[in-house]
Write an enzyme that holds these catalytic residues in place. Sequence first.
Site, PDB file in Angstrom:
ATOM      1  N   ARG A  37      52.634 -26.444  10.493  1.00 21.55           N
ATOM      2  CA  ARG A  37      52.881 -27.756   9.884  1.00 21.55           C
ATOM      3  C   ARG A  37      54.371 -27.999   9.636  1.00 21.55           C
ATOM      4  O   ARG A  37      54.818 -29.145   9.628  1.00 21.55           O
ATOM      5  CB  ARG A  37      52.106 -27.883   8.576  1.00 21.55           C
ATOM      6  N   LYS A 214      29.923 -27.108   4.694  1.00 21.77           N
ATOM      7  CA  LYS A 214      29.110 -28.166   4.089  1.00 21.77           C
ATOM      8  C   LYS A 214      28.713 -29.282   5.036  1.00 21.77           C
ATOM      9  O   LYS A 214      29.563 -29.886   5.676  1.00 21.77           O
ATOM     10  CB  LYS A 214      29.908 -28.776   2.942  1.00 21.77           C
ATOM     11  N   GLY A 369      41.906 -25.935   9.476  1.00 24.29           N
ATOM     12  CA  GLY A 369      42.660 -24.689   9.327  1.00 24.29           C
ATOM     13  C   GLY A 369      42.039 -23.496  10.041  1.00 24.29           C
ATOM     14  O   GLY A 369      42.717 -22.787  10.783  1.00 24.29           O
ATOM     15  N   GLY A 392      40.754 -32.444   7.309  1.00 21.10           N
ATOM     16  CA  GLY A 392      40.040 -33.596   6.743  1.00 21.10           C
ATOM     17  C   GLY A 392      40.530 -34.907   7.333  1.00 21.10           C
ATOM     18  O   GLY A 392      39.735 -35.805   7.626  1.00 21.10           O
TER      19      GLY A 392
END
Length: 412
Positions: A37, A214, A369, A392
């Site tokens: 990043r 999830k 990630g 996300g």
Amino acid sequence: MAKKTVADIDVKGKRVLMRVDFNVPQDDDGKITSDDRIVKALPTIKHVLDHGGSLILMSHLGRPEGARDDAYTLKPVAQRLSELLKKPVVFANDTIGPDAKAKAKALKGGDVLLLENLRFNKEEVIKDKDAKDKPDLRTAKDNFAKELAAMADVYVDDAFGTAHRDNASMLTVPAVMQGKPRVIGFLIEKELKFLGDTINKPVRPFVAILGGAKVSDKIGVIESLINKVNRIIIGGAMAYTFLKSRGKAIGDSRCEDNFVDKAAALLNRATELNCEVLLPPDHAVVRKLAAGAEHRILVGDIDPGWQAVDIGPMAAKEFTAKILDAKTIVWNGPMGVFEIPPFDKGTKAVAQAVAKATGKGAKSIVGGGDSASAIEQLGLQDKISHISTGGGASLEFLEGKKFKAIDILDEK
Ligand code: 3PG
Ligand code: MG
């Protein structure tokens, strides 16, 4: 309409406040384990410095509790950035405090300052929806943003990984800087172009691979992708909510019981839309998750007392075959408990398949990630078309959501 970029404005002699996403992974000693990043923000950083601007960089790191917490300091990032730029990077020990203000004021053209973790200030993460009926929260967030804004003449957003957040530095700062130039950097420009082109003009077969813990996090993206892709491959703990919805025994595997009906509805909808959905036919299971835990491979149903921690070898083989014929691939999320070998096998098999398909001409996008670090650990970075700096954020983009933090910025 296209957004103005930092190349469209004059930064000479200006103080440029730039939001970056330096939320990098670190080991237990605070050592940065991937500087991806930071490296990917360098083109914008260098552009500003080379054109005579000075830079005030701001970022969050992790999720501290809204107060100073040395475990989340950005200091190691300042050092890494300095090594990459081959020049000193001034570090402020606070974000809007006296140290930051004095150091920002002293900047000259070509100088770089990195502020301490934005999230050491609780105002940074106040959500606009929570502040809606609470004037004191609204005022606190606005005042924090005004203090940041007051340091600079120009706002640049190059924090793609945080583009889906309404953090003060992302949304409130550019709002209060209205009238001053507010533009995107080259990293955001590249991410939007690559993700946009891929999702809007996919060459088929178009295959999505989704993993992670999830289902609830991925409902929106699955709902959107079943309309767009030919095939969805599902692994990771989220697969077990789907398997349960198909009446399979999942033992003690992780399951979101309140999403079982939703999972069933999604699978039915996918069938109606002619979108093939693949779930793992076999599983690596343990009684208790720990490094070196005894594990078994089970095909089909999982016995009580056992929980799935990775896809099994049959699943790895089947998923690989279904990836290899793809022409467009998006992948987000690990197939198992990737951080505890040998439960990284499924994720690594998928990483290898995605790289191989890319070698045969597929366009591939990897986000998140764990998926990105599986690619890095296998040294396959150069064999993927695009590794997104957003987990996300890239999911929300694929879901078709708009990023308010980007919408608010200047148009060409
Ligand atoms: C990320 O890594 O997901 C981004 O840096 C955003 O961080 P957040 O999920 O804690 O807001
Ligand atoms: Mg996140």
